[in-house]
Design a protein around this motif. Structure first.
Motif, mmCIF file in Angstrom:
data_model
loop_
_atom_site.group_PDB
_atom_site.id
_atom_site.type_symbol
_atom_site.label_atom_id
_atom_site.label_comp_id
_atom_site.label_asym_id
_atom_site.label_seq_id
_atom_site.Cartn_x
_atom_site.Cartn_y
_atom_site.Cartn_z
ATOM 1 N N ASN A 25 -0.491 0.416 12.116
ATOM 2 C CA ASN A 25 -1.092 1.052 10.940
ATOM 3 C C ASN A 25 -0.432 2.385 10.617
ATOM 4 O O ASN A 25 -0.226 2.726 9.446
ATOM 5 C CB ASN A 25 -2.594 1.246 11.158
ATOM 6 C CG ASN A 25 -3.350 -0.067 11.226
ATOM 7 O OD1 ASN A 25 -2.818 -1.114 10.844
ATOM 8 N ND2 ASN A 25 -4.578 -0.027 11.706
ATOM 9 N N ALA A 28 2.783 1.623 9.114
ATOM 10 C CA ALA A 28 2.626 1.147 7.733
ATOM 11 C C ALA A 28 2.626 2.306 6.738
ATOM 12 O O ALA A 28 3.074 2.155 5.600
ATOM 13 C CB ALA A 28 1.335 0.340 7.600
ATOM 14 N N TRP A 31 6.095 2.975 6.078
ATOM 15 C CA TRP A 31 6.649 1.958 5.175
ATOM 16 C C TRP A 31 6.323 2.287 3.720
ATOM 17 O O TRP A 31 7.177 2.155 2.849
ATOM 18 C CB TRP A 31 6.076 0.586 5.524
ATOM 19 C CG TRP A 31 6.507 0.047 6.851
ATOM 20 C CD1 TRP A 31 7.595 0.420 7.576
ATOM 21 C CD2 TRP A 31 5.850 -0.970 7.615
ATOM 22 N NE1 TRP A 31 7.667 -0.286 8.748
ATOM 23 C CE2 TRP A 31 6.610 -1.160 8.808
ATOM 24 C CE3 TRP A 31 4.707 -1.739 7.430
ATOM 25 C CZ2 TRP A 31 6.254 -2.082 9.782
ATOM 26 C CZ3 TRP A 31 4.347 -2.664 8.398
ATOM 27 C CH2 TRP A 31 5.113 -2.838 9.556
ATOM 28 N N LEU A 32 5.086 2.715 3.477
ATOM 29 C CA LEU A 32 4.711 3.054 2.104
ATOM 30 C C LEU A 32 5.511 4.260 1.610
ATOM 31 O O LEU A 32 5.901 4.326 0.442
ATOM 32 C CB LEU A 32 3.211 3.341 2.023
ATOM 33 C CG LEU A 32 2.287 2.131 2.246
ATOM 34 C CD1 LEU A 32 0.834 2.567 2.188
ATOM 35 C CD2 LEU A 32 2.555 1.045 1.209
ATOM 36 N N THR A 37 6.838 -1.818 0.404
ATOM 37 C CA THR A 37 5.502 -2.361 0.140
ATOM 38 C C THR A 37 5.324 -3.743 0.749
ATOM 39 O O THR A 37 4.233 -4.090 1.226
ATOM 40 C CB THR A 37 5.248 -2.430 -1.375
ATOM 41 O OG1 THR A 37 5.508 -1.139 -1.949
ATOM 42 C CG2 THR A 37 3.825 -2.840 -1.665
ATOM 43 N N TYR A 40 4.125 -3.675 4.277
ATOM 44 C CA TYR A 40 2.712 -3.274 4.313
ATOM 45 C C TYR A 40 1.811 -4.467 3.994
ATOM 46 O O TYR A 40 0.829 -4.734 4.699
ATOM 47 C CB TYR A 40 2.486 -2.136 3.323
ATOM 48 C CG TYR A 40 1.032 -1.854 3.012
ATOM 49 C CD1 TYR A 40 0.278 -1.005 3.822
ATOM 50 C CD2 TYR A 40 0.417 -2.429 1.910
ATOM 51 C CE1 TYR A 40 -1.055 -0.740 3.537
ATOM 52 C CE2 TYR A 40 -0.914 -2.179 1.613
ATOM 53 C CZ TYR A 40 -1.648 -1.336 2.426
ATOM 54 O OH TYR A 40 -2.959 -1.086 2.142
ATOM 55 N N LEU A 225 -6.515 -0.183 6.244
ATOM 56 C CA LEU A 225 -5.347 0.025 5.389
ATOM 57 C C LEU A 225 -5.707 -0.056 3.907
ATOM 58 O O LEU A 225 -5.331 0.821 3.116
ATOM 59 C CB LEU A 225 -4.266 -1.007 5.716
ATOM 60 C CG LEU A 225 -3.571 -0.843 7.075
ATOM 61 C CD1 LEU A 225 -2.697 -2.053 7.370
ATOM 62 C CD2 LEU A 225 -2.744 0.434 7.109
ATOM 63 N N ALA A 232 -1.606 0.036 -2.512
ATOM 64 C CA ALA A 232 -0.414 -0.255 -1.704
ATOM 65 C C ALA A 232 0.685 0.766 -1.980
ATOM 66 O O ALA A 232 1.879 0.452 -1.970
ATOM 67 C CB ALA A 232 0.091 -1.675 -1.956
#
Length: 309
Positions: A25, A28, A31-32, A37, A40, A225, A232
């Motif tokens: 998490n 993630a 990643w964003l 995306t 995620y 999330l 997102a």
């Protein structure tokens, strides 16, 4: 800036760490930030699929099946007590067989309801798994799916409570027989068989509870999330993450302490707090501390004796 101080699992009284899912998490969020995306969304979808898989594992038809196994163990325990119950007169003092709130009646009423709820849970999981085959993995559709699966997550938590309650009712029936009906003095009381069946039921209960908790656990990861990043996209989340520039860092005397930027996370109520389990943990820790104290006292005494004090 990411402040992960409020993301942890408690291993022991002194040791805290990240679960593999908590690590994912946090990753993630990165990643964003990078605009990845797809990764995620794959993680959210993976949590939902894992949730359904854990739910199916609770009631699978072949191999070890925690909920049916618990029902079987409980039925065996109930059957072990039955010969003694048949020797009791219905109008006897402290009768455990009387209708209306007696230990036997409470247990016998609760078992069919539990079986019906388990069957309903099995059906729902099967339907959700079948529906997942058509699940779209866009952010909007995944968020709807997570919200929709909340009901299943709550059902699994309710089954945990029912599982614990059924075992407690069975134990209450046994204790009532022994303490108020002098069961140990009866030839119809198979003490060893009942003890063995009680232990087996407790072990089956623990396995069923642990498996059921996995269902809600993986749903909570997906919900964690989607609740914090509903579009997102990376956004500022109080107490967790904030996108800052060099000017803001310079204004804070080049401090890289995340807490100076992300703020304080609102206090969250722990819905999964188990008071009885917490007391058991405290009891175990207290026993460990007492053992350490005894060992330390013996060591100190030995050292004084060697010094001739």
């Amino acid at each position: 800036m990411i402040d992960a101080r409020n993301i942890y699992r408690k291993v022991t009284r002194k040791i805290f760490d990240f679960s593999p899912e908590q690590e994912q998490n946090i990753l993630a969020i990165v990643w964003l930030y990078r605009g990845e995306t797809g990764r995620y969304l794959d993680l959210v979808a993976g949590y939902c699929q894992r949730m359904l898989a854990e739910g199916a594992a609770c009631v699978r038809a072949t191999g070890g099946s925690p909920l049916p196994d618990f029902i079987g163990a409980l039925t065996t325990l109930r059957g072990a007590v039955e010969p003694f119950l048949k020797t009791l007169a219905k109008d006897a003092p402290h009768d455990v067989r009387a209708t209306g709130g007696s230990p036997q009646q409470e247990l016998d009423d609760a078992i069919p309801l539990f079986k019906a709820d388990v069957d309903s849970f099995r059906k729902t999981v099967s339907e959700q798994q079948a529906a997942w085959g058509q699940q779209k993995t866009t952010n909007g559709e995944l968020k709807k799916a997570v919200d929709h699966l909340a009901t299943l997550a709550e059902t699994s938590r309710d089954l945990v409570k029912q599982t614990d309650l059924l075992y407690k009712l069975a134990c209450r029936l046994i204790e009532t027989c022994e303490n108020e009906c002098n069961a140990r003095d009866s030839d119809a009381w198979a003490g060893r068989d009942i003890t063995r069946a009680r232990k087996a039921a407790d072990e089956a209960r623990a396995l069923a509870v642990e498996q059921l908790k996995q269902v809600r656990y993986f749903w909570k990861q997906a919900h964690w999330l989607t609740e914090r990043f509903p579009e997102a996209k990376l956004r500022d989340v109080e107490g967790l993450v904030k996108l800052v520039d060099r000017a803001e860092i310079e204004a804070n005397d080049w401090s890289l302490t995340p807490g100076r930027y992300v703020g304080v996370a609102p206090e969250e109520e722990d819905e999964d707090f188990d008071f009885e389990e917490a007391l058991r943990d405290i009891h175990v820790e207290l026993e460990d501390l007492n053992a350490e104290a005894v060992q330390l006292a013996a060591t100190i005494k030995k050292n004084f004796e060697e010094l001739g004090v």
